[in-house]
Enzyme design. Structure first.
Site, PDB file in Angstrom:
ATOM      1  N   VAL A   1       0.853  -1.203   0.000  1.00 31.13           N
ATOM      2  CA  VAL A   1       0.000   0.000   0.000  1.00 31.13           C
ATOM      3  C   VAL A   1       0.884   1.247   0.000  1.00 31.13           C
ATOM      4  CG1 VAL A   1      -1.793   1.291   1.220  1.00 31.13           C
ATOM      5  CG2 VAL A   1      -1.775  -1.207   1.353  1.00 31.13           C
TER       6      VAL A   1
ATOM      7  N   ILE B   1       5.739   4.805   0.536  1.00 37.23           N
ATOM      8  CA  ILE B   1       5.369   5.528   1.770  1.00 37.23           C
ATOM      9  C   ILE B   1       5.290   4.555   2.942  1.00 37.23           C
ATOM     10  CG2 ILE B   1       3.658   7.023   2.861  1.00 37.23           C
ATOM     11  CD1 ILE B   1       2.450   7.529   0.109  1.00 37.23           C
TER      12      ILE B   1
ATOM     13  N   LYS C   1      -5.994  -2.154  -1.688  1.00 36.38           N
ATOM     14  CA  LYS C   1      -5.206  -1.387  -0.715  1.00 36.38           C
ATOM     15  C   LYS C   1      -6.072  -0.877   0.429  1.00 36.38           C
ATOM     16  CE  LYS C   1      -1.743  -0.136  -4.176  1.00 36.38           C
ATOM     17  NZ  LYS C   1      -1.424   0.766  -5.275  1.00 36.38           N
TER      18      LYS C   1
END
Ligand code: HSE
Length: 407
Positions: free
Chosen positions: A127, A131, A200
């Site tokens: 996901v 990040i 996600k």
């Protein structure tokens, strides 16, 4: 020395090898982990590649090698990615993956197998690309109840929408660019139809609420129906941008999750998340809102997240602690999308008089008419009521050209 085997030498697999090799010293200096790539599984040979000698075509070479501590699954697709992950965990090897499809479909089972075998199944890269979001959800935010999650979770579609709105690029041309840059899935249908974002958001919802909902059980809309007129009208109405959003929240004891394009107000931090970037806004009861932002797709960003899991395992080898904990959601755990309340943007063929045949002026926040079309934003209403309004327009032979929910 921690030995890693990589399954799949495509975009993510080759990126993972590159990150480990290029940043070996910095990884060792910061974490103490001394990581070595021992095997790379792929159907192809890679003559001339610095990793050529590590290539194997036989998964059994990896399973049978007692020295392999961590298997990185970067194959994509459901099979044999799931089967190899399961076999590796059963053989007592830790598994790291970027494969959101496998996590969203088989995550509960694979986490349980990992726990039984005293190893870990980690999926930071599944996901938000590069990040850090999975580990923060599992640990740094664990002391918070999560009120809601709203995220731009697909880099390809965000890239396409940005190119359409900022450069006037056509949908098809922007998609081709996203593919050339290595952002899109092998079959980009899952990007543009929202399935990738659906996988996600159910993973994030599982981390937040402890239940993994099947992505097939949630409302999922992509960006293929977004017209450049919607982008223009949204901007002209109240400086909204349009983004594909994965949303999850708790409604009583149930979980609501869905994926749809949304109009984003200028004050919302997601408004300016552009290009391949992802942004994930997590509403926490103690912390307040936390925003996670960075590159949501691409070789090295995704590989960076993969290697963060490799390091996490390497520094805590020999435990299954620090794994995600959830169970599969039952039908009863899922809140009906029809009850979700938000404002809605409509674009109809006709003028404001046509709008007034269905909506009282009190129910409309703002409107604009141009070139035989009228775009307007309603006051908040349920999904069910918005659908009923669409029907009323149809009965009056007024064409609804689009309806987009406002975040
Ligand atoms: N196709 C995905 C995206 C890759 O565009 O976001 C990263 O998961």
């Amino acid at each position: 020395m921690i030995n890693v085997a990589i399954l799949g030498f495509g975009v993510v697999g080759s990126g993972t090898a590159e990150v480990i090799e290029k940043n070996r010293d910095v990884i060792k200096a910061k974490t103490g982990a001394d990581i070595r790539i021992k095997h790379i599984l792929d159907l192809r040979d890679f003559p001339g590649s610095p990793f050529e000698t590590l290539i194997t075509h036989d998964f059994n070479d990896i399973i049978a090698d007692k020295d392999v501590d961590i298997v990185v699954e970067a194959m994509g697709g459901a099979h044999p990615a799931y089967d190899f992950s399961k076999a590796a965990l059963e053989a007592g090897k830790n598994v790291v993956t970027s494969n959101k499809l496998v996590v969203a479909q088989f995550g509960t089972e694979l986490l349980s197998i990992a726990e039984k075998n005293g190893v870990r199944y980690l999926f930071e890269a599944s996901v938000g690309g590069g990040i850090p979001i999975i580990k923060p959800m599992m640990s740094d935010l664990a002391q918070n109840n999560i009120d809601a999650i709203s995220g731009i979770l697909n880099g390809t579609t965000n890239y396409i929408l940005t190119q359409m709105s900022e450069n006037g690029t056509s949908f098809e041309a922007a998609l081709k660019e996203a593919q050339a840059k290595g952002y899109a899935e092998a079959d980009p249908t899952s990007d543009i139809e929202g399935h990738d974002a659906a996988r996600k958001i159910v993973i994030l919802a599982a981390l937040a609420y402890g239940k993994l909902i099947s992505p097939d059980a949630i409302h999922c809309e992509g960006i293929t129906k977004i017209d450049s007129r919607d982008v223009t009208f949204a901007e002209e109405l109240e400086n909204y941008s349009i983004k594909l959003i994965g949303h999850a929240e708790k409604v009583g004891d149930r979980i609501l999750a869905f994926v749809a394009p949304r109009l984003i107000a200028a004050a919302n931090p997601l408004h300016d998340v552009s290009d391949v970037f992802n942004g994930i806004l997590v509403g926490c009861d103690m912390l307040g809102d936390a925003m996670f932002y960075g590159r949501g797709a691409g070789k090295l960003p995704t590989a960076s997240a993969v290697v963060s899991d490799v390091i996490d395992i390497a520094v805590k080898l020999g435990t299954s602690a620090g794994s995600a904990k959830w169970t599969d959601a039952k039908e009863n755990d899922i809140a009906p999308f029809a009850d979700h309340v938000c404002a809605h943007y409509f674009r109809i063929a006709g003028c404001s008089k046509c709008m007034e045949k269905v909506f009282a002026s009190d129910d409309v926040k703002c409107s604009i008419t141009a070139d035989g079309e009228c775009a307007f934003i309603t006051k908040p209403m349920t999904e069910k009521d918005a659908l009923a309004k669409e029907k009323e327009f149809a009965e009056k032979e007024i064409k609804v050209l689009s309806r987009i929910r406002v975040l």
